[in-house]
Write a protein that holds these residues in place. Structure first.
Motif, short mmCIF file in Angstrom:
data_model
loop_
_atom_site.label_atom_id
_atom_site.label_comp_id
_atom_site.label_asym_id
_atom_site.label_seq_id
_atom_site.Cartn_x
_atom_site.Cartn_y
_atom_site.Cartn_z
N GLN A 166 0.99 -0.95 -0.38
CA GLN A 166 0.01 -0.04 0.17
C GLN A 166 0.45 1.24 -0.21
OE1 GLN A 166 -2.27 0.84 -0.51
NE2 GLN A 166 -2.53 3.46 0.37
N SER A 170 0.31 3.13 -3.40
CA SER A 170 -0.58 4.04 -3.00
C SER A 170 -0.93 5.67 -3.86
CB SER A 170 -1.17 4.42 -2.26
OG SER A 170 0.35 4.96 -1.61
N THR A 175 -4.65 0.70 -4.75
CA THR A 175 -4.51 0.59 -3.29
C THR A 175 -5.23 -1.15 -2.93
OG1 THR A 175 -6.91 2.58 -3.45
CG2 THR A 175 -6.97 1.20 -1.48
N CYS A 177 -5.41 -3.31 -0.13
CA CYS A 177 -6.67 -3.03 1.19
C CYS A 177 -6.28 -4.84 1.97
CB CYS A 177 -7.84 -3.34 1.19
SG CYS A 177 -8.88 -3.56 1.86
N THR A 237 -7.42 1.27 2.93
CA THR A 237 -6.37 0.25 3.32
C THR A 237 -6.47 -0.92 4.33
OG1 THR A 237 -5.63 1.78 4.72
CG2 THR A 237 -5.25 2.21 2.55
#
Length: 272
Positions: A166, A170, A175, A177, A237
């Motif tokens: 991440q 990003s 993204t 998560c 996230t």
């Protein structure tokens, strides 16, 4: 054009619940698992309901099978917008009773399986400058769990994988998560590995988990699926599922007490 989601461990339990929910939300679903009969049955169920689904039997421990999975998905749909890493195995017992094969089963499935899909799919997501990777983690990747050492090791690694990816991805439009549930009332017991000081100890450990799963308040696969959808919809996230949250808080506030309770709860015939 509909978005496409690729789900590993999709034939039952959490993976199946995720597939059903994302199909309802209009996604094309790419379904992967080792059990082809259940996988094709789910794909047919989705198609009968008017959804688009592609089933590709895959052992995520094998990078070539994973590459074939990704190639077939891209050939069918042109792009993959969401990857959901879910395939996993539960393993329980005293640390000294696990064979190296047990360790490999846990690490190769729970960690390398995730790495293989990410490695195969990341170039595509970087090229399209968009995408989401969802790793189904565990409370065992946030809180140390005695007597689940290989499992907890793999899940702590998944947490690190998720957070470091991440941080790097990003700025590139991707993204990553992490989803963190507690124990879930699903079909994981079919594949679970139990070890013990003797056969009775191993059997008692299995029965102990089965008793926990019989408690009505234990979360269900649909609860995790909703958490995943929330994470994807809002590009979160991290999503902690249900009862995992108070467990994390308790361990943060009273770590020594929590670890003592867990050791007393799970040690069974182990000394100490």
């Amino acid at each position: 054009m509909a978005s496409t989601v690729l789900i590993t461990g999709a034939s039952q339990g959490i993976g199946k619940a995720i597939a059903l929910l994302f199909a309802q939300q209009g996604y094309n679903t790419v379904l992967a698992s080792r059990t082809g009969d259940r996988l094709f049955a789910l794909a047919q169920e989705l198609k009968t309901s008017g959804h688009s689904a592609l089933a590709v039997p895959t052992d995520v421990k094998d990078p070539q099978q994973v590459q074939n999975l990704v190639d077939q998905a891209l050939a069918e749909y042109g792009s993959i917008d969401v990857l959901i890493n879910n395939a996993g195995i539960y393993i329980s017992g005293p640390a000294d009773t696990f064979s190296l094969d047990d360790w490999h089963q846990a690490i190769d499935t729970n960690l390398w399986g995730y790495i293989h899909t990410i490695h195969a799919l990341l170039p595509h997501m970087l090229e399209q400058k968009n995408g989401m990777i969802v790793n189904i983690g565990s409370i065992g990747g946030k809180v140390p769990l005695p007597y689940l050492v290989p499992y907890s090791t793999s899940k702590f690694a998944v947490t690190g994988l998720t957070q470091s990816l991440q941080s790097e991805l990003s700025p590139k439009g991707i993204t990553v998560c992490g989803i963190y549930p507690n124990i879930i009332k699903s079909d994981f017991m079919e594949r679970a590995i139990f070890r013990g000081k003797d056969a009775t100890d191993a059997s008692d450990r299995r029965q102990q988990v089965e008793q926990v799963l019989s408690v009505p308040v234990v979360e269900k696969p649909e609860d995790v699926a909703k958490a995943v959808w929330d994470g994807v919809k809002h590009k979160r996230t991290e999503v902690v599922v249900g009862s995992a949250s108070p467990t994390m808080v308790s361990n943060r506030l009273f770590p020594d007490l929590m670890q003592w309770v867990m050791r007393r709860t799970f040690k069974n015939k182990d000394e100490g």
